[in-house]
Structures are given as structure tokens and as C-alpha cells.
Design an enzyme around this catalytic site. Structure first.
Site, PDB file in Angstrom:
ATOM      1  N   SER A   1       0.854  -1.192   0.000  1.00 22.85           N
ATOM      2  CA  SER A   1       0.000   0.000   0.000  1.00 22.85           C
ATOM      3  C   SER A   1       0.888   1.238   0.000  1.00 22.85           C
ATOM      4  O   SER A   1       1.990   1.224   0.555  1.00 22.85           O
ATOM      5  CB  SER A   1      -0.910   0.024   1.233  1.00 22.85           C
ATOM      6  OG  SER A   1      -1.578   1.269   1.346  1.00 22.85           O
TER       7      SER A   1
ATOM      8  N   TYR B   1      -1.017  -0.409  10.304  1.00 21.47           N
ATOM      9  CA  TYR B   1      -1.122  -0.732   8.878  1.00 21.47           C
ATOM     10  C   TYR B   1       0.099  -0.231   8.122  1.00 21.47           C
ATOM     11  O   TYR B   1       0.683  -0.960   7.308  1.00 21.47           O
ATOM     12  CB  TYR B   1      -2.397  -0.118   8.312  1.00 21.47           C
ATOM     13  CG  TYR B   1      -2.708  -0.522   6.893  1.00 21.47           C
ATOM     14  CD1 TYR B   1      -3.208  -1.793   6.613  1.00 21.47           C
ATOM     15  CD2 TYR B   1      -2.541   0.360   5.835  1.00 21.47           C
ATOM     16  CE1 TYR B   1      -3.511  -2.166   5.316  1.00 21.47           C
ATOM     17  CE2 TYR B   1      -2.838  -0.007   4.537  1.00 21.47           C
ATOM     18  CZ  TYR B   1      -3.322  -1.270   4.283  1.00 21.47           C
ATOM     19  OH  TYR B   1      -3.614  -1.645   2.993  1.00 21.47           O
TER      20      TYR B   1
END
Length: 255
Positions: free
Chosen positions: A150, A163
Site C-alpha cells: 500500500s 497498517y
């Protein structure tokens, strides 16, 4: 679903897509199958969704198998490897896609158990998956491993520590593996999507608002096809001289 023998880029190959029951994983599974690959669709809890993906592939003339396994459990992933070996005898393409989002809270308020959960799936799960599948990949000339990361690993926005840290770890893991596996002819690359129209993307939009779209130079949210098309390329012989790279598919969000 398969192209003709002269046009299918992945004919005769076997692919595993973890977290393949929905979202980006589903899109990649369908795209790989459309280019001739037999696809193992991994899932954790979404049995019905995974079954639908497999059925869709087979309805279009492809071959697909659904295998349930929690990627944060190395034993379960090892059992999945045994099942793939028994079914296909090889694995040419690994797409480590499984992941969960973290809660939007500052580090001072981040629950320790939640931190561990996110890293267990997003980072440990990526490591466990590739570690367990290496014996099969070693048997496949020109194998390709693709990690789904990501741009959060680059942006490091506030309130996303778990994350962001997990995805940054995935990026580093892939680079190490690219160096280690290159002598065996195995390529390792990363796709780092930006905001994509999935369940997770919709939740992000609901939380942060349309400012997320305004921050994208190309002015739109990405589609799963934007990511899946790149995955097909990286898995194919067209990318035979590409390894150790992070491809940010984000409409220009990170430049």
C-alpha cells in the site's frame, strides 16, 4: 475465460491468490485466470464469496480451486501448500494479498492486541505465505511472487501506525527476497495500491471524506482492474527482467 494458446500470457501456470474472495484479490484471481492460469483462491472466512469467484472462473472456461486458510497461522498455510502440491504439483505465481486495515487511532491510544492482529495478518501472513510456498516455487522455472502492499507505507499518515508499519515491512521483505531468490530465477515484486474502489476503500472514503480523491492527481479512485492488470504483467514473461521493484498504482498520489 482463457485466451487462445497464442495469446494467453499465463497458459499452463498455477497461481495462488491469498485473500482472493473479494476486492483486489478477487480482481487479480479473475485476471490471472483470464490469461490462462489455474488459480487457487485462498480465503479465511468468506467461503461463499470464494466459491463464487471459483465458479465465475470455471464458467468462463478456466480452472480454479478454493482453499480456506488463515495466513496468520503458519500451520494452516503449510497445509494449504500441501493441498496445492497434491492438486497441481507446482506453483508458478504467488500473490500475497491478504490483509486487514487498522483502526484510525493515534499510537498513544492504539490497543496492543489490535497492533498484533494487524501485523499478524499483514506482515506475518505475507512472510508465512511465501515461506511456506517456496518449496513449490523452487520447482517452477521463472516463478513470480507478488506482494500487495500500500502507498500507506510511504504516506505514513497519522493514526495508521499498525497498517503503515506492516506494509512497510512487506516492502522490505520483498526486496530481501528479490535478492535471495534471483539466483534461482524467481522474481519478487510489490504492487502498492492507493485508494481503490473496494470495501476497504469505501470505508476510508466514508471516514476521511472526498479530500482523499482531491489528493489524487488523476482525479479518480482506482479500480481493481488497475491493480489486476499490473499483476498479470508482473506474473508474465513480459516482466522477466523485473524484480525487487515497488509499483505504486495510485493515480499519482505518491510522486
Amino acid at each position: 475465460m482463457k485466451g487462445s494458446p497464442s495469446t494467453a500470457k499465463l497458459a499452463g501456470r498455477v497461481a495462488l491468490v491469498t485473500g482472493g474472495s473479494r476486492g483486489i484479490g478477487r480482481g487479480i484471481a479473475l485476471a490471472l485466470a483470464a490469461q490462462g492460469a489455474a488459480v487457487v483462491v485462498n480465503y479465511r472466512r468468506q467461503t461463499e464469496a470464494a466459491t463464487r469467484v471459483c465458479a465465475e472462473i470455471e464458467e468462463r472456461g478456466g480452472r480454479a480451486v478454493c482453499i480456506g486458510a488463515d495466513v496468520s497461522d503458519y500451520g494452516a498455510v503449510s497445509q494449504m501448500r500441501e493441498a496445492i502440491g497434491a492438486e497441481f504439483g507446482r506453483l508458478d505465481i504467488l500473490v500475497a494479498n491478504s490483509g486487514v486495515a487498522s483502526r484510525a487511532v493515534p499510537v498513544a491510544d492504539l490497543d496492543i492486541e489490535h497492533w498484533r492482529k494487524v501485523l499478524a495478518v499483514d506482515l506475518d501472513g505475507a512472510f508465512y505465505t511465501v515461506r511456506a510456498m517456496l518449496p513449490l516455487l523452487f520447482q517452477a522455472p521463472g516463478a513470480s511472487a507478488i506482494f500487495i502492499s500500500s502507498i500507506a507505507a510511504d504516506l505514513c499518515d497519522p493514526c495508521g501506525a499498525a497498517y503503515c508499519a506492516a506494509k512497510a515491512g512487506v516492502n522490505a521483505l520483498a526486496k530481501v527476497l528479490a535478492r535471495e531468490l534471483a539466483p534461482r530465477g524467481i522474481r519478487v515484486n510489490v504492487i502498492a495500491p492507493g485508494l481503490v474502489a473496494t470495501d476497504m476503500g469505501e470505508r476510508m472514503l466514508a471516514f476521511h471524506g472526498e479530500r482523499l480523491v482531491k489528493e489524487i492527481p488523476l482525479g479518480r479512485v482506482g479500480t481493481v482492474e488497475d491493480v489486476a492488470n499490473l499483476a498479470v504483467f508482473l506474473a508474465s514473461d513480459e516482466a522477466s527482467w523485473i524484480t525487487g521493484k515497488i509499483f505504486r498504482v495510485d493515480g499519482g498520489r505518491w510522486i
